[in-house]
Each structure stands twice: as structure tokens, then as C-alpha cells.
Design an enzyme around this catalytic site. Structure first.
Site, PDB file in Angstrom:
ATOM      1  N   LYS A   1      -6.563   4.426   8.065  1.00  0.00           N
ATOM      2  CA  LYS A   1      -5.435   5.235   7.605  1.00  0.00           C
ATOM      3  C   LYS A   1      -5.800   6.715   7.557  1.00  0.00           C
ATOM      4  O   LYS A   1      -5.040   7.578   8.026  1.00  0.00           O
ATOM      5  CB  LYS A   1      -4.973   4.758   6.230  1.00  0.00           C
TER       6      LYS A   1
ATOM      7  N   SER B   1       0.815  -1.218   0.000  1.00  0.00           N
ATOM      8  CA  SER B   1       0.000   0.000   0.000  1.00  0.00           C
ATOM      9  C   SER B   1       0.847   1.265   0.000  1.00  0.00           C
ATOM     10  O   SER B   1       0.339   2.363  -0.238  1.00  0.00           O
ATOM     11  CB  SER B   1      -0.945   0.012   1.206  1.00  0.00           C
TER      12      SER B   1
END
Length: 744
Positions: free
Chosen positions: A657, A614
């Protein structure tokens, strides 16, 4: 759509929610009557698979009527091989009592018969007849001897003839020796005849005893044979029992002291019945059995024999045989948990063999070998998808015997029907657990929580165990307020307090950030530095954290060096992501010259290792920044995987996140310019808490959605991608020229 003020006004949920595919698979698996079509239930914990399975099994068990009672009895022909007898449910207990009553009755009636006057008269008559015949033989030979001048004397060794003198004195004349021998031969013949008479008398007494016993025994045995005439094995058992009782009938009229002193006191054990599996006649046992075994050891699953220890030796018999779960489930359903079962490798092997042969034996590890019992059982394994895949690929027998996969999903569509289903689920739990009912607004808050659990704004989580926890805790906070109903503030408090209980590590990391121990900048610009985003999982709790990624570059031939990889702190997926960077650079920035550089990528202050792709996009942006010397905004964090063509791909944990960077910015001071770059296709996975959603709405925090590298670079640099590309190519050419000069 349901219309209600609180959940007391709606019908509680009675069916499983959001698992239509799994329900169809379970239904077909239960309908197919084939030993290979056993069922594997897969799914995450808390999705309701076990609850649903038990409800479905209960429904189908009412339609099934093949279960029996099972008894073990003594094998009179082969004593070390106990016989298994199957009877209609409820008949086993009756059969056991019938045999017990038979033996008790025979003990009483045989004693009475053998102590009766008629039996004594018949016995005495036989003895008297024997004595008369014996006396007649002795008188006959005595008279004959006297006629020949000899008298008969008896001794311990038998009959002896001695000569008689005329004056009454004994003589020993040689002329009588021949006659004496004749008489002695006659005496021997008489002795044989007397012995034959004794044997005949004994046989006659035994016949009398047997006939008397038969007169008592046969009516009782015949009555039981008639009662159980449909069971061939019962009739054979009764016939063999009859023979054995007749053979040992004398034991039935001995006193307890005589039995104890002269004979095996355990002789009568052979006439007992071990009611091995009792499916009774009560209402609970009218349906097929459903047995769940949570500790499937070999003995718990397949039965065992108990032992008696005596002077260092062990002893057992058929009455000490104990059934296992599979015996109890015979004719019905056996439920096992995969993780528990596979802890006992032998249990798993025996289970597969049992399914294959459709019979089960008890390994007693002693001298007795009980007869196998035929098995008609459907096995339901409950586990997760990981264990299913392992078994499917590494156990060649698994797919043979577990042909039905019931796969429970951990999410369902966010639809009106399913939203109503959550409301009805809450109503059910309120009634079932005697909780306060929830207002409409409280239900909506629970639904928001379940959507967040799913990680998809178009899905609702089916992890009902976690939803139930919020329901129970929301009720507790409403009780503290002494409120009649649970409202949305109670639900919010339950969610927030739960987060607080589990967030110790997050709090420690926040302290480190506030104290300046963790270096993160949320303002300004830096060359070769970017804020990546990661998710930390602490059991059932996860949260997002920004991670500073730095890149340094110089002329050289080492290429892109992943510092984490060099020190064995990088996983294979992260390594792959770093290698993708080289492919992207080569195609987009070095098509007409040799790509030559040393680039070092590092996750700063990372002490626990890293994996996943990611951060690929963030690493690329920092790499381009380091090469081109163009600074990147520190107020914008980045997440997103990328491929070699520069397309930004979805990542996991997007909500955590974004929230993680928001809270970091909040602690360092919100400027209204901070935000996060995310993959555009991740938009539906963004299920933010109210605070972050409100901040975005009020332009205090921003979300930038991108589809490719170009868009992200322009946001981070406020420059067009072409200008950034131009500067990057210029620098890479400089690196290439330097390398050429060094080689020359």
C-alpha cells in the site's frame, strides 16, 4: 555469526530451518506406534514440509523392520477365495521360484516314472492277473454248462446258454428250461464277479499310479514343507496342492496336444504364485517402504484385478491381482496429498475403514474374493491449514485417525541463527543445483527479499520455493555477466525482473493513471474526498493502489449508506466496517441530540467489488470532512482499520500500500509533502524497497504512524481534533433541527 566472503566457504544446510515446533510434532508422531496416530502436515506451499517429511520418513524407516513380502495363491478348498501369504522380505521371490521349480520337476519326473519299464511291468502284471481270473471264471461256467448239455455263447448283451442235441444238433427241449435258467443266473453272477474284478483292477492301477506319484511327489513337497516350516499357511497350501496333484496326476504325463484337446489348458494356473508385494532383498528394501501416491484413485490406492475378455464375458483369477499403494506401503509409510485424495471420495472412505480395521481387501467386482491382508502402515497426509480445518470440523472420523498435526510456519524469527541458516540454505542449493556461489552481500540481499516476503521486519519467510527461484535467477544473471560469483546486483536484478514479468496489470493501471482515466489527486485539499489504499492480488504477485473515496452528506434519516453494498459490490467485512462508523459518530458527536443524516460513501471507479475493513479509517475521515466542510489533504493517503472507540487497528499488505501510493505520487510528481498514514502497530510490517526507503530517509516521502482517529484527522486537516469536532457537531445539530422542522 558466520564469517565468509561467499557461500562456498560455509557448510550447506542439512536440516529444516525455522520449523522447530513442526519437527517436534513430526518426531512424536513417528515414534508413536498406534494406528490412530497418523500425521497431517499442514503449511503453505514452498515451506519445505514435503522435503522434510521424506527426509524424516527415510530416517525412521531404517529403524523399522516389520514389512513383508505378500503372495496370493490358489485356494484348493474354496477356489473363489485366493489365499494371502505373508513371508519375510526377500522370501516371496524365492517361494515363487520354488513352486515353479516344483511343478517343472514333477512334470519331468512323473512323465519319466509313468513311462518307465518298472511301471509298465507292474501295470501289465495287474492287467494279466485280472485276465487270468476272468478267464478262470469263464472256463468254469463254460465247463459246467457243457456238462449239463449247454454251450456258452457271448453276445453284445452278455452271456447266453443254448442246449446241445446228442447228434451235435441244437435242441429246444422243455426239460432243459429249468436248467437253462439256472445257468443264466450263474452267468449273471459271473458277470458281476468279472465287473468286480474290473473295478478291482482299475483300483489297483490307480493305487499303483498314486503310489508311483507319491514316491515322486512326497520328497519334493516334504522338502518345501521343511524349508517353510515356520509358515503354517504355506504348509497347509502345500498339503492341499499335494492332494490336488495326486487327484489330477494323469494331467502331468499327458502330451500337450492331449491336454489341449481333452482338458482345460489353464489347469496348471492353480499351481502358480502371484508375488503380490515384493520387498526384495536388495539394499533399497532393507528399510521400511515409503510410498507416495499422487493419484489416489480406488484402484491405485487399494489394488485391483486385471481381466481377460472373451466373447463378451470377463474372466480373472488370483494371478491377475495387482497391489495398490497401501499394499506396497504395508509395514512402512504411505504419503498422500489431501487435495488429490479428496477428489476421490470413495478412496477417502475406504482409507478410514482400512485404518480402523487394520486390514485391506481388493474389490475385484468379479466372482473371486481375495483374502484380506493385515495392514500396519502410518499414513501421512500433506495439505494446507484450510483443508485441515475443514476435515477436523466436518468429518467426525478425521480426528480419530489423524491425531498428529505437524503445522509448518510460513515465517521464522529474524535472528542471527536464522540469517546464517539462509546463507547455508543458499550454499546447499548452489552445490545441489550446480549454481555459482553467492557473495556475502548477495546473501544479505536474499535475506532482505525473504523478510519482505514475510511482511514483517522481525521475521524471515520460510517459503523456500520463492527464495530458491531468486537464487536460480540470480545465478542466471551472474552467468550472463560471466562472473565467478553471484553478487547483490544480480539478486536485485532477479527480483526486479521477476516483478516486471508479473506486473502487466499494474502497468496497465499506471497507464490509466497517466492518461487521466483514473482520477487520483496527490496535491491540494478536497472536502469529502480522500485517498484510500488497497492491495490487488494477481496470483503470486500483489501490488498497492490508491482508491479515491468520496462521501456526500445531507439532512435526513437514512443514516450511512454504503453505495457498494446497495449494488451488491461490498463484502461482509467491508459492510461491518461501514456500520462501525455510525457507532463512532453517535458516541463522539451526537450524545445530546438525535443523529440525523444521509451519508453516501463510495469507492470511485471501483468495478470489481470490495471487501475488508482497512479503509474504515479513511471512510470516517471523509465522512467527517463532508459533514464539517473541512477539506482533507490529497497528498496524504490513508490505510487503517478502526473500532467504535476510534482506535486504529493493523491491516494487511501495508508494504504494498505504501509503495503503491509512492509510485503514484512519483508519476504525478513528488513534492516532498506526500505520504501515507498507517496504524502505528503496523510499523514492523513495513518492509519497503530501497527506492521508497531512500525517499523516506531523504524526506521526499513521509510515513505517519497513528494510534487513533484524532491523530489522523489532525494530520489530514492541520487542525486540532477539538476544532474539527466542534464544527462537525454544529453541522450535525443543523441536520437534526432540519429533520425536526420537516417532521413538524
Amino acid at each position: 555469526m558466520l564469517v565468509y566472503k561467499n557461500t562456498s566457504e560455509i557448510e550447506p544446510l542439512e536440516s529444516i530451518l525455522g520449523q522447530e515446533r513442526a519437527i517436534e510434532a513430526m518426531e512424536i508422531g513417528l515414534k508413536i506406534n498406534n494406528p490412530a496416530y497418523n500425521i497431517y502436515l499442514a503449511g503453505e506451499p514452498g515451506t519445505g514440509k514435503t522435503t522434510y517429511a521424506m527426509k524424516a520418513l527415510k530416517k525412521y524407516s531404517l529403524e523399522k523392520d516389520t514389512h513383508k513380502d505378500w503372495c496370493y495363491v490358489y485356494n484348493f478348498e474354496h477356489p473363489r477365495e485366493p489365499i494371502a501369504i505373508g513371508l519375510r522380505k526377500g522370501s516371496g521371490k524365492i517361494f515363487k521360484k520354488d513352486i515353479e521349480k516344483l511343478i517343472e520337476t514333477l512334470l519331468d519326473e512323473l512323465i519319466e516314472a509313468f513311462e518307465s519299464e518298472d511301471f509298465e511291468l507292474s501295470k501289465n502284471q495287474l492287467v494279466e492277473e485280472y485276465e487270468i481270473e476272468k478267464d478262470a471264471l469263464l472256463k468254469q461256467i463254460k465247463k459246467y454248462g457243457e456238462e449239463k448239455g449247454f454251450k456258452l455263447k457271448t453276445s453284445k448283451v452278455g452271456m447266453v446258454f443254448m442246449p446241445i442235441e446228442e447228434n451235435g444238433e441244437e435242441v429246444d427241449d422243455d426239460e432243459f428250461y429249468k436248467l437253462k435258467r439256472e445257468l443264466e443266473n450263474m452267468a449273471i453272477q459271473v458277470a458281476y464277479k468279472i465287473r468286480d474284478l474290473e473295478d478291482a483292477a482299475k483300483d489297483a492301477l490307480l493305487d499303483l499310479e498314486e503310489e508311483t506319484a507319491k514316491y515322486i511327489i512326497d520328497p519334493h513337497i516334504d522338502n518345501l514343507k521343511e524349508k517353510y516350516k515356520e509358515y503354517e499357511k504355506v504348509n497347509l497350501y502345500l498339503d492341499n496342492m499335494r492332494k490336488d496333484i495326486l487327484e489330477y496326476v494323469y494331467l502331468f504325463y499327458m502330451s500337450e496336444e492331449e491336454l489341449k484337446d481333452k482338458y482345460d489348458k489353464e489347469h496348471f494356473i492353480k499351481y502358480k504364485v502371484n508375488l503380490f508385494v515384493d520387498n526384495g532383498g536388495d539394499k533399497e528394501n532393507e528399510s521400511a517402504p515409503i510410498i507416495t501416491e499422487i493419484n489416489p484413485s480406488v484402484s491405485n490406492l487399494f489394488g485391483k484385478a486385471e481381466y481377460d475378455y472373451n466373447n463378451g464375458s470377463i474372466k480373472t483369477d488370483f494371478t491377475k491381482l495387482i497391489p495398490g499403494a497401501i499394499h506396497k506401503a504395508n509395514g512402512g509409510y504411505l504419503v498422500l496429498y489431501t487435495d488429490q485424495l479428496l477428489r476421490y471420495g470413495l478412496s477417502w472412505d475406504i482409507l478410514k475403514k482400512t485404518i480402523q480395521t487394520r486390514k485391506i481387501s481388493i474389490d475385484t467386482q468379479t466372482s473371486i474374493t481375495p483374502e484380506s491382508i493385515p495392514i500396519d502402515v502410518k499414513v501421512i497426509l500433506i495439505g494446507d491449514n484450510y483443508m485441515y480445518n475443514l476435515l477436523y470440523h466436518y468429518d467426525k472420523d478425521f480426528s480419530k485417525y489423524f491425531k498428529i498435526l505437524v503445522d509448518f510456519d510460513n515465517e521464522m524469527d529474524e535472528s542471527e541463527i536464522n540469517r546464517d541458516g539462509i546463507a547455508r540454505f543458499i550454499a546447499l542449493q548452489c552445490e545441489k543445483n550446480k549454481l555459482k556461489h553467492f557473495t556475502y552481500e548477495a546473501v544479505e540481499e536474499v535475506i532482505k527479499f525473504s523478510i519482505r516476503l514475510s511482511g514483517d521486519s522481525f521475521k524471515i519467510s520460510t517459503q523456500f520455493n520463492k527464495i530458491l527461484e531468486i537464487i536460480i535467477e540470480g545465478d542466471a544473471y551472474a552467468t550472463i555477466r560471466n562472473a565467478e560469483f553471484v553478487d547483490k546486483d544480480d539478486v536485485k536484478k532477479a527480483i526486479n525482473e521477476r516483478r516486471k514479468r508479473l506486473s502487466r496489470i499494474e502497468s496497465k493501471m499506471d497507464e490509466s493513471l497517466e492518461n487521466g482515466f483514473t482520477l487520483i489527486e496527490t496535491e491540494g485539499c478536497r472536502v469529502g474526498v480522500i485517498n484510500g489504499l488497497s492491495v490487488l492480488n494477481m496470483g503470486e504477485y500483489s501490488f498497492g493502489r490508491p482508491s479515491r473515496i468520496t462521501v456526500t452528506t445531507s439532512p435526513g434519516n437514512k443514516g450511512i449508506v454504503n453505495i457498494e453494498r446497495e449494488v451488491n459490490m461490498s463484502g461482509p467485512i467491508h459492510n461491518k466496517g461501514v456500520l462501525i462508523l455510525g457507532g463512532y459518530l453517535s458516541e463522539n458527536f451526537a450524545t445530546d441530540f438525535l443523529l440525523s443524516l444521509n451519508a453516501y460513501i463510495c469507492f470511485e471507479q471501483n468495478y470489481g467489488g470490495i471487501d475488508g475493513d482497512s479503509a474504515t479509517g479513511a471512510e470516517l475521515y471523509a465522512l467527517i470532512s463532508s459533514i464539517s466542510k473541512i477539506p482533507l489533504k490529497q497528498n496524504i493517503a490513508v490505510t487503517g482499520s478502526m473500532n467504535q472507540k476510534g482506535e486504529i487497528q493493523v491491516v494487511g499488505g501495508i508494504t504494498e500500500k505504501v509503495e503503491g501510493f509512492y509510485y503514484t505520487c512519483k508519476k504525478k510528481g513528488l513534492s516532498g509533502e506526500q505520504g501515507v498514514i498507517i496504524p502505528k502497530n503496523n510499523r514492523r510490517n513495513l518492509v519497503l524497497c530501497d527506492e521508497v526507503s531512500d525517499a523516506i530517509r531523504d524526506n521526499k516521502f513521509k510515513i505517519y504512524e497513528v494510534e487513533n482517529v484524532k491523530e489522523a484527522i489532525e494530520i489530514l486537516t492541520d487542525m486540532s481534533f477539538e476544532d474539527v469536532k466542534k464544527k462537525t457537531i454544529e453541522r450535525l445539530k443543523e441536520f437534526s433541527n432540519i429533520n425536526k422542522k420537516l417532521k413538524d
